[in-house]
Scaffold this active site. Sequence first.
Site, short mmCIF file in Angstrom:
data_model
loop_
_atom_site.label_atom_id
_atom_site.label_comp_id
_atom_site.label_asym_id
_atom_site.label_seq_id
_atom_site.Cartn_x
_atom_site.Cartn_y
_atom_site.Cartn_z
N GLY A 5 1.32 29.45 -9.68
CA GLY A 5 1.60 30.84 -9.36
C GLY A 5 0.48 31.42 -8.53
O GLY A 5 -0.24 30.71 -7.84
N CYS A 6 0.31 32.70 -8.61
CA CYS A 6 -0.71 33.41 -7.84
C CYS A 6 -2.11 32.92 -8.20
O CYS A 6 -2.45 32.84 -9.38
CB CYS A 6 -0.59 34.90 -8.12
SG CYS A 6 -1.84 35.89 -7.29
N PHE A 7 -2.89 32.62 -7.19
CA PHE A 7 -4.24 32.12 -7.47
C PHE A 7 -5.14 33.17 -8.10
O PHE A 7 -6.11 32.83 -8.76
CB PHE A 7 -4.90 31.47 -6.26
CG PHE A 7 -4.83 32.16 -4.93
CD1 PHE A 7 -4.83 33.54 -4.78
CD2 PHE A 7 -4.77 31.40 -3.78
CE1 PHE A 7 -4.78 34.14 -3.54
CE2 PHE A 7 -4.73 31.99 -2.52
CZ PHE A 7 -4.74 33.37 -2.41
N TRP A 8 -4.83 34.45 -7.95
CA TRP A 8 -5.64 35.48 -8.60
C TRP A 8 -5.60 35.30 -10.12
O TRP A 8 -6.60 35.50 -10.80
CB TRP A 8 -5.13 36.87 -8.26
CG TRP A 8 -5.15 37.25 -6.82
CD1 TRP A 8 -5.89 36.67 -5.82
CD2 TRP A 8 -4.42 38.29 -6.22
NE1 TRP A 8 -5.65 37.30 -4.63
CE2 TRP A 8 -4.74 38.31 -4.84
CE3 TRP A 8 -3.51 39.23 -6.69
CZ2 TRP A 8 -4.20 39.23 -3.95
CZ3 TRP A 8 -2.96 40.15 -5.81
CH2 TRP A 8 -3.31 40.14 -4.45
N CYS A 9 -4.44 34.93 -10.65
CA CYS A 9 -4.28 34.73 -12.10
C CYS A 9 -5.10 33.54 -12.57
O CYS A 9 -5.85 33.63 -13.55
CB CYS A 9 -2.82 34.49 -12.45
SG CYS A 9 -1.73 35.88 -12.09
#
Length: 182
Positions: free
Chosen positions: A13-17
Amino acid sequence: MTANHKIATLAGGCFWCLEAVFEQIDGVESVVSGYCGGHVDHPDYAAVCTGRTGHAEAVQLTFDPARCSYRTLLEVFFAIHDPTTRDRQGNDVGSQYRSAIFYHTDEQRQVAKAHVAEFENLGLWCGPIVTELLPAPRFFTAEAYHQQYFRRNSEQGYCQVVVSPKLAKLRKRFTSLIKANQ
């Protein structure tokens, strides 16, 4: 990186997570957000978001296996994302959000393969695990504004709704793994 440190590359998923979670883990020395698994050299965020470069948003971790094993990293990885949804994590849809383990050594491949098989046998999810298991290709570091995104933007809406619950899950389920200063 010293001889005692290893690299792991994960997409979920989103790399920020992923970045926000893994930078909390004791033994993880660094987390870099970037792009992996595509067919375009030096992709940028706009190109990756089209889904046409073949890249996944990923994180590359440098870790000390004496303090945090690769298997432990995988346990956290599978706990904080849904490995049963192809090209999607929640409202984030597209091949750039796929679940993938990019292994750097045959040992990592074997550990990941065994871990997936174990989870499949336990039936922890309603559907089959679709996480890709692939040799690590070239990793491209994402733009500077993506690095340490949650730390710098924790009050932003996406961070509150998507990233913060993953951190709460980490703190509840993996308390013993969190760095002392977090």
